[in-house]
Design an enzyme around this catalytic site. Structure first.
Site, PDB file in Angstrom:
ATOM      1  N   LYS A   1       2.452  11.415  -3.445  1.00  0.00           N
ATOM      2  CA  LYS A   1       1.138  10.904  -4.371  1.00  0.00           C
ATOM      3  C   LYS A   1       0.450  12.268  -4.360  1.00  0.00           C
ATOM      4  CE  LYS A   1      -2.032   7.330  -3.397  1.00  0.00           C
ATOM      5  NZ  LYS A   1      -2.613   6.028  -1.630  1.00  0.00           N
TER       6      LYS A   1
ATOM      7  N   ASP B   1       0.978  -1.413   0.075  1.00  0.00           N
ATOM      8  CA  ASP B   1      -0.112   0.212   0.122  1.00  0.00           C
ATOM      9  C   ASP B   1       0.716   0.911   0.095  1.00  0.00           C
ATOM     10  OD1 ASP B   1      -1.292   2.546   0.485  1.00  0.00           O
ATOM     11  OD2 ASP B   1      -2.468   1.287   2.477  1.00  0.00           O
TER      12      ASP B   1
ATOM     13  N   GLU C   1      -7.038   0.020  -4.383  1.00  0.00           N
ATOM     14  CA  GLU C   1      -7.668  -0.129  -3.053  1.00  0.00           C
ATOM     15  C   GLU C   1      -8.421  -0.367  -2.592  1.00  0.00           C
ATOM     16  OE1 GLU C   1      -5.422   4.220  -2.246  1.00  0.00           O
ATOM     17  OE2 GLU C   1      -3.690   4.072  -2.406  1.00  0.00           O
TER      18      GLU C   1
ATOM     19  N   ASP D   1     -13.544   4.120   1.433  1.00  0.00           N
ATOM     20  CA  ASP D   1     -11.529   4.801   1.770  1.00  0.00           C
ATOM     21  C   ASP D   1     -11.418   5.753   1.811  1.00  0.00           C
ATOM     22  OD1 ASP D   1      -9.164   4.272   1.661  1.00  0.00           O
ATOM     23  OD2 ASP D   1      -9.098   3.306   0.022  1.00  0.00           O
TER      24      ASP D   1
END
Lengths: 616, 166
Positions: free
Chosen positions: A80, A18, A179, A201
């Protein structure tokens, strides 16, 4: 459920990683379950932070995070949020970061540290390398293969950039996995519980929601929606603004919001306020900023919730859209799964419970669920588990630009991947040997409102009169959600070569707004799009018919009738007539040519080919 | 730009060409084929991500998308039974088009309390289109079937627009 004994031809060790906005970690499948891989101190979470220390060391993870305040301009976090995007798309985001961002080649963002410039891929690679080392220490053997997760809402460019980062870190990335899909795997490891699950999420920087159908070990994503620019960082940002506002003003000094140290200290304080407010009704802050003065502040949970309410509402809008796209009603969701650290905020849980009328599952640590799920998919790809299968979807539609700036959608969002479509193209000019295609991703009708992924140049088309080459272009979206394009000229069978120039031309804001906008602007788009289509069609008809007339030998009365209709349509085009008038003109011309069209076209094509052969 | 039709979806699924497919059987077949052909489960055999494996998996996904939707299924069937029939019969009765336009307007301006009643009406129209189509195909009248399919598109579109509204 069938589960064949695992006898892979080449047993491989594949970990799930992850790669988070805030933290990263690895996990491995272990027996019926999965476990996270911890460092020597027993810590599973590696902060996604890199510090380029002035003494020459490159620190990653906790050591780097510890330097945040000492070296705010050399400590890189939340990378990110930059990956796979252009400086232009980032808007004013770099201004809020304590480390400097500059525009590199093709307007791609680079982090400037002293003399060196770092790409987001390279910084992500440093984080992945640390994850890899930690995994190797925990497992006692080398790790070369991995499944790396990305937000479901990541587009082609962001996925590709993440794959590049893995390669830079020396990892063979076997799959880019979404994810929320990974999290669903972590919750229903053997897939024995059939039903419909919604995964919510909310991470540090991104939000995803996916709806999955679990059916005898097959995890099928029905729809996904999200926002690559919405997460816990934004909650911190809102609290940070309150802290900055409470800061005493010092005349004649540089604005506090431009001082990297202050920015970083405020960010850190905001995060701790947020965490306190998840369990307490109020939180006090005493922040000593040295020469900048001291901030004393009390924030109540009610104040915090009022501030973040619009952001939470945005996530709920996405939830409703995803449910609708899945062809379901809210009450048809059997299970709700929470992932991402930001789902610890009580308001998020309460609002979701209110919308879906169900208590969300929280059995798996929301910080670990994605890595655990990725390790399960990793085990499948290693060939050890054949009982599970994931069928995921592409989050945003893919299309190509047609004449006049409209986008012809080729692959619709929420199509199960892999998926492919083949379209035939031709040339517009005699002896043209190359065709340019612009590929776009997004939901809007016009190219200028979608994100341009790249530019494809088809070369090696045999020189023929305009319109005769038939180039079949196949657009294939692979299981990573990444586009692959191949082309072949149909008459000659020649494989056309394709040169791909990736580009990130439009503001990210537009991508973020695209879905909502596409609903609001659907009508206006449709009208604009239709006008362009009709005009293109009319122009093509005039050109084509004139060409056919010149080549075909028709009786004079027919030639006259066709010429009259062509002229009429040409006049309408020259006068910029509206869509309705052009449509009528096209219909009139079609009526005249309909009876003779077949003969004319076959004769014209035969003649053109004959001339071509004689010429060579 | 011309769309190149995907391979015969019935053949991809190994099913006889038919308008009537049982939804559950179709889904089971899809899941079975996916297990057999998905690149994820074939990596271990060193097939890697090669284009052929991907293309086969894409074919299955794309065929599933067509077969699961009765309208798209009917269109694919007609195109296979009589290539060109759909293109030939594009021109619809002006009276019908006027009605369709009225229907689209009715959907666009429907108030919340009218939506359920309108939905029932439109669902009924779509169902009856399919009945008509079935009968036309049974007696081999592909041209009439093609016209019905084109007309049905308007009912289907109106229903989709109505769903998008609420």
């Amino acid at each position: 459920m069938s589960s064949e004994a695992a006898t892979p031809t080449s047993p491989r060790l594949v970990v799930g990683i992850d790669l988070g906005t805030t933290n990263s970690l690895a996990a491995i499948r272990a027996g019926k379950g999965a476990r996270v891989l911890r460092d020597a101190d027993g810590e599973p979470l590696i902060p996604s932070v890199v510090c380029f220390h002035p003494d020459g060391r490159t620190l990653v993870g906790r050591e780097a995070k510890a330097e945040r305040l000492a070296h705010p301009d050399r400590t890189v976090f939340s990378i990110k949020r930059l990956i796979g995007r252009s400086v232009h798309e980032l808007g004013d985001e770099p201004k809020r970061l304590p480390y400097p961002i500059v525009a590199g080649e093709r307007d791609l963002p680079r982090v400037r540290v002293g003399e060196r410039q770092w790409s987001p891929e390279a910084i992500s690679a440093l984080i992945l390398q640390r994850v890899k080392q930690t995994a190797e220490q925990a497992l006692g053997q080398p790790v070369q293969h991995a499944v790396v997760t990305v937000p479901a809402w990541f587009d082609d460019a962001q996925r590709q950039a993440t794959k590049d980062a893995a390669a830079l870190a020396g990892l063979d990335c076997l799959r880019i996995l979404n994810e929320p899909t990974a999290a669903a795997l972590a919750y229903g490891i053997d897939g024995s519980k059939d039903g419909t699950a919604l995964v919510y999420d909310l991470g540090g920087g991104t939000f995803d929601v996916s709806i999955l159908r679990i059916d005898d070990g097959v995890f099928r994503v029905l729809s996904t929606a999200g926002d690559t620019h919405l997460g816990g960082d934004d909650f911190d940002e809102l609290l940070g603004q309150r802290i900055l506002a409470a800061l005493p003003r010092v005349a004649g000094k540089v604005g506090a919001s431009e001082d990297p140290y202050v920015l970083q200290a405020v960010r850190k304080a905001a995060e701790s306020l947020k965490i306190k407010l998840s369990s307490a009704e109020r939180a006090d802050l005493q922040l000593d900023l040295g020469a900048r003065g001291t901030v004393t502040l009390t924030v109540t949970r009610a104040e915090f919730e009022a501030a973040i309410a619009p952001l939470v509402q945005r996530t709920l809008d996405c939830v409703q859209r995803a449910v609708k796209d899945a062809g379901l009603r809210l009450e048809q969701i059997d299970d709700v799964v929470l992932v991402g650290g930001s789902t610890r905020v009580p308001m998020v849980r309460a609002r979701l419970r209110g919308l879906l009328g169900k208590e969300p599952h929280t059995g798996v640590d929301p910080d670990l669920a994605v890595a655990l799920g990725a390790s399960i998919q990793a085990d499948v790809l290693a060939g050890n588990d054949r009982s599970l299968l994931l069928l995921d979807v592409i989050p945003l539609s893919l299309g190509i630009e047609t004449l006049g700036g409209a986008v012809q959608k080729l692959i619709l969002r929420n199509s199960t991947i892999p998926t492919s479509v083949t379209e035939e193209f031709s040339t517009g000019v005699d002896n043209q040997t190359a065709v340019d295609l612009n590929v776009f991703q997004g939901e809007r009708e016009l190219a200028k409102d979608c994100r341009r992924l790249g530019h494809f140049k088809l070369r090696g088309i045999p020189p023929l009169p305009a319109g005769l080459p038939r180039i079949a272009v196949t657009f294939l979206v692979d299981a990573d959600g990444v586009l692959r394009v191949t082309a072949r000229e149909q008459r000659t069978g020649v494989e056309a070569s394709i040169q791909i120039v990736p580009s990130f031309g439009l503001t990210r804001d537009e991508v973020r707004r695209m879905m909502l906008d596409s609903i609001e602007n659907a009508q206006a788009d449709y009208v604009a799009r239709e006008a362009i289509d009709v005009r293109n069609k009319a122009e093509a008809m005039v050109r084509g018919t004139q060409k056919a007339l010149a080549m075909a030998e028709l009786p004079p009365d027919q030639t006259y009738a066709v010429q009259k209709a062509v002229k009429a349509l040409g006049k309408l085009l020259a006068a910029n007539a509206d869509a309705a008038a052009l449509k009528q003109g096209c219909d009139d011309l079609t009526k005249v040519t309909a009876t003779i069209a077949d003969d004319v076209i076959s004769a014209a094509v035969a003649k053109a080919l004959r001339e071509e052969q004689q010429g060579s | 730009m011309i769309h190149v039709p995907a391979p015969d979806p019935f053949a991809v699924f190994g099913l006889a060409r038919s308008l009537d497919l049982d939804e559950r059987t179709l889904e089971q077949r899809y899941l079975k084929l996916s297990r057999e052909c998905h690149p994820d489960l074939h990596r271990a055999k060193e097939t890697g991500d090669c284009i052929a494996v991907l293309q086969r998996a894409a074919e299955i996904n794309d065929a599933w998308k067509i077969l699961r939707d009765p309208w798209q299924r009917a269109r694919a069937l007609l195109e296979l039974l009589s290539p060109g029939a759909l293109e030939r019969n594009k021109k619809l009765d002006p009276m019908f088009l006027a009605d369709a336009l009225e229907l689209a307007e009715e959907v666009a301006f429907a108030s919340a309390e009218n939506v359920p009643q309108l939905r029932t009406r439109l669902s009924g129209a779509v169902a009856s289109d399919m009945q008509t189509l079935r009968a036309q195909l049974a007696r081999g009248d592909v041209d009439a079937a093609a016209r019905t399919l084109h007309a049905s598109h308007y009912h289907r579109k109106a229903l989709q627009d109505l769903d998008a509204k609420s």
